[in-house]
Design a protein around this motif. Structure first.
Motif, short mmCIF file in Angstrom:
data_model
loop_
_atom_site.label_atom_id
_atom_site.label_comp_id
_atom_site.label_asym_id
_atom_site.label_seq_id
_atom_site.Cartn_x
_atom_site.Cartn_y
_atom_site.Cartn_z
N GLU A 73 55.40 19.65 -31.51
CA GLU A 73 54.01 19.25 -31.32
C GLU A 73 53.41 18.74 -32.63
O GLU A 73 54.07 18.71 -33.68
N SER A 74 52.13 18.34 -32.55
CA SER A 74 51.47 17.73 -33.70
C SER A 74 50.18 18.45 -34.05
O SER A 74 49.57 19.10 -33.19
N LEU A 75 49.78 18.32 -35.28
CA LEU A 75 48.48 18.79 -35.77
C LEU A 75 47.95 17.78 -36.78
O LEU A 75 48.74 17.09 -37.45
N ARG A 76 46.63 17.73 -36.89
CA ARG A 76 46.01 16.89 -37.91
C ARG A 76 45.11 17.75 -38.77
O ARG A 76 44.13 18.32 -38.28
N LEU A 77 45.44 17.86 -40.02
CA LEU A 77 44.64 18.62 -40.97
C LEU A 77 43.61 17.71 -41.62
O LEU A 77 43.86 16.53 -41.85
N SER A 78 42.45 18.29 -41.92
CA SER A 78 41.39 17.58 -42.62
C SER A 78 40.98 18.35 -43.85
O SER A 78 41.06 19.59 -43.88
N CYS A 79 40.49 17.64 -44.85
CA CYS A 79 39.99 18.26 -46.06
C CYS A 79 38.76 17.51 -46.51
O CYS A 79 38.85 16.34 -46.88
N VAL A 80 37.61 18.17 -46.43
CA VAL A 80 36.36 17.56 -46.87
C VAL A 80 36.18 17.82 -48.36
O VAL A 80 36.28 18.97 -48.81
#
Length: 126
Positions: free
Chosen positions: A16-23
């Motif tokens: 499966e997939s995930l999308r990480l974010s960093c503000v």
């Protein structure tokens, strides 16, 4: 001083997939290289992916072809798209801003990190 906040982690199945974010705040991220690194329990920190101010990206061999690093047009958010996840990708993922203190090798190039966030947990089960 740079402030970074990661999000997007979770528990998924292998493949499966995930999308990480960093503000990013308090830091002109557009002028510098930003990167992701990870740390699994009982293991050393590992550089994962980096993106230069000109958009050039570098990846650890272990994630090459599966992960993609990017940043938004206003360059206040750093992303890590993770596809075809494997159990060995399980770790806490951090985004880092340049500085002294922590040096990690990413794609054959050494990067120095001076700031990073609290991290986001990624767990991949088989």
């Amino acid at each position: 001083q740079a402030q970074l906040m990661e999000s997007g982690g979770g528990s998924v199945q292998a493949g499966e997939s995930l999308r990480l974010s960093c503000v990013v705040s308090g830091f002109p991220g557009s002028r510098y290289c930003m990167a992701w690194f990870r740390q699994a329990p009982g293991k050393d920190r590992e550089g994962v992916a980096a993106i230069d101010s000109d958009g050039t990206s570098r990846y650890a061999d272990s994630v090459l072809g599966r992960f993609t690093i990017s940043k938004d047009s206003f360059e206040k958010t750093l992303y890590l798209q993770m596809n075809n996840l494997k159990p060995e990708d399980s770790a806490i993922y951090y985004c880092g801003a340049p500085g002294g203190g922590l040096r990690l090798l990413i794609g054959g190039v050494w990067f120095s990190f001076g700031s990073w966030g609290q991290g986001t947990q990624v767990t991949v089960s088989s």
